[in-house]
Design an enzyme around this catalytic site. Sequence first.
Site, PDB file in Angstrom:
ATOM      1  N   TYR A 144      15.515  29.913  10.518  1.00 45.89           N
ATOM      2  CA  TYR A 144      14.280  30.561  10.955  1.00 45.89           C
ATOM      3  C   TYR A 144      14.156  30.592  12.469  1.00 45.89           C
ATOM      4  O   TYR A 144      14.504  29.622  13.144  1.00 45.89           O
ATOM      5  CB  TYR A 144      13.068  29.806  10.400  1.00 45.89           C
ATOM      6  CG  TYR A 144      12.759  30.120   8.953  1.00 45.89           C
ATOM      7  CD1 TYR A 144      12.547  31.418   8.522  1.00 45.89           C
ATOM      8  CD2 TYR A 144      12.657  29.090   8.028  1.00 45.89           C
ATOM      9  CE1 TYR A 144      12.237  31.696   7.199  1.00 45.89           C
ATOM     10  CE2 TYR A 144      12.347  29.349   6.702  1.00 45.89           C
ATOM     11  CZ  TYR A 144      12.140  30.657   6.292  1.00 45.89           C
ATOM     12  OH  TYR A 144      11.837  30.918   4.988  1.00 45.89           O
ATOM     13  N   LYS A 160       0.851  -1.203   0.000  1.00 48.03           N
ATOM     14  CA  LYS A 160       0.000   0.000   0.000  1.00 48.03           C
ATOM     15  C   LYS A 160       0.887   1.253   0.000  1.00 48.03           C
ATOM     16  O   LYS A 160       2.079   1.186   0.308  1.00 48.03           O
ATOM     17  CB  LYS A 160      -0.909  -0.020   1.230  1.00 48.03           C
ATOM     18  CG  LYS A 160      -0.160  -0.056   2.561  1.00 48.03           C
ATOM     19  CD  LYS A 160      -1.074  -0.465   3.722  1.00 48.03           C
ATOM     20  CE  LYS A 160      -0.288  -0.474   5.030  1.00 48.03           C
ATOM     21  NZ  LYS A 160      -1.072  -1.033   6.140  1.00 48.03           N
TER      22      LYS A 160
HETATM   23  C1  PLP Z   1      -0.193  -1.930   6.825  1.00 48.47           C
HETATM   24  C2  PLP Z   1      -0.747  -3.247   7.222  1.00 48.47           C
HETATM   25  C3  PLP Z   1       0.089  -4.368   7.350  1.00 48.47           C
HETATM   26  C4  PLP Z   1       1.597  -4.280   7.288  1.00 48.47           C
HETATM   27  O1  PLP Z   1       2.064  -3.846   8.564  1.00 48.47           O
HETATM   28  P1  PLP Z   1       3.616  -3.695   8.872  1.00 48.47           P
HETATM   29  O2  PLP Z   1       3.633  -3.280  10.304  1.00 48.47           O
HETATM   30  O3  PLP Z   1       4.128  -2.628   7.966  1.00 48.47           O
HETATM   31  O4  PLP Z   1       4.258  -4.998   8.611  1.00 48.47           O
HETATM   32  C5  PLP Z   1      -0.505  -5.595   7.571  1.00 48.47           C
HETATM   33  N1  PLP Z   1      -1.848  -5.708   7.695  1.00 48.47           N
HETATM   34  C6  PLP Z   1      -2.681  -4.648   7.621  1.00 48.47           C
HETATM   35  C7  PLP Z   1      -4.141  -4.854   7.785  1.00 48.47           C
HETATM   36  C8  PLP Z   1      -2.166  -3.385   7.402  1.00 48.47           C
HETATM   37  O5  PLP Z   1      -2.983  -2.330   7.361  1.00 48.47           O
END
Ligand code: PLP
Length: 384
Positions: free
Chosen positions: A264, A48
């Site tokens: 800044y 994702k």
């Molecule tokens: C993002 C996600 C993962 C992966 O999690 P990590 O901690 O990056 O390994 C797995 N399952 C779901 C449902 C997620 O949303």
Amino acid sequence: MQSDPGDAQSAPVGIAGGRLTIDLGALTVNYRTLAALSAPAETAAVVKADAYGLGIARAVPALWSAGCRTFFVAYPAEGLAVRAAAPEARIFVLSGPMNEQAAGIITGAGLIPVLNSFEDIALWRRVSGGHAALHVDTGMNRLGVSEAEAKAFAAENSGDAAIPLALVMSHLACADDANHPLNKQQLESFQSVAAFFEGVDTSLANSAGIQMGGDFRRDLTRAGIAMYGGRAANRGDNPMRPVATAEARVLQVRHAAAGGVVGYGAAAKLERDTLVAIVATGYADGYHRSASGAGAPLRGVTAQGACGFIAGKRVPVVGRVSMDLTAFDVTECAGSVTHGDLVELFGANIPLDEVAEAAGTIGYELLTGLGRRYERVYVGGSGA
Ligand SMILES: *Cc1c(COP(=O)(O)O)cnc(C)c1O
């Protein structure tokens, strides 16, 4: 081939301010490490947010070559990108069918929606009725049907209108802390639900869950951050190889006298004569303002800001990170830092998670928030 900051320094950055080197060899080594820990369960890659910011188009074919056959994305559009990169992959969409248009896209591309509620179930029955996954909430109170709803669905999902289930899954809230009591509670809740879905594959573990091993592995694990080289568990060494290296060029080296200020808000007041490298990265590149060396009121945890790495030395951020520019104190590298050199922001020498911690966040956010201005370089073959 592994990314080597020594080589990197000698290669031109082109016209960008910085370079993001993505080591696909390290990505596939990490995938295989997680797959070995998950065995006999299958290991899916969670890609994702454009493969945690590193690029679906390159990451997915590399993972496919490493033997990965199942992928998880958040949204249908991401699923289409994975479908283009791996035509035969099994692709789950975590946020579900959402609406008729999205469900149509999911159906058309042969993606598998994760059904998170009875609304999702009804929508999917109406639009498609094809293969789907069921997400059960076992205590995190994020997405998913309740344990009781899942059991009711198991009883009701039969006959002509039955949705064929490809997976029953849940998600752990505290897997980064292996001793947290919620892990065992969630596992028990999930086991009790799974008993109602005989013959259907189950999935519970993310990266940290894989590292907990044992019963958490189930039939399918979902590897994310660890595959990308990030730290999944709060304790112990990070056994993964760094995948992403961010570097930015020095635009100017300047002498700033003791008693002067930098940046800044005049937030950094210099106690000694200081050699300052002004570097072409900033919060617009995802180098968080909260990683500033001074004057970041939101950061309570770490007194110091982030460090870069150049000429064999760690160099602290001095003053506030601004949109396009960040100052580093390179006094210790006098004589060996010049205009055009590259400072490593994170990579082999400065762990991703160290920068994240200095900014009061996590490696996930640093990776997925990397700006679009870096020149991207992919190294390492898919079979490395
Ligand atoms: C993002 C996600 C993962 C992966 O999690 P990590 O901690 O990056 O390994 C797995 N399952 C779901 C449902 C997620 O949303």
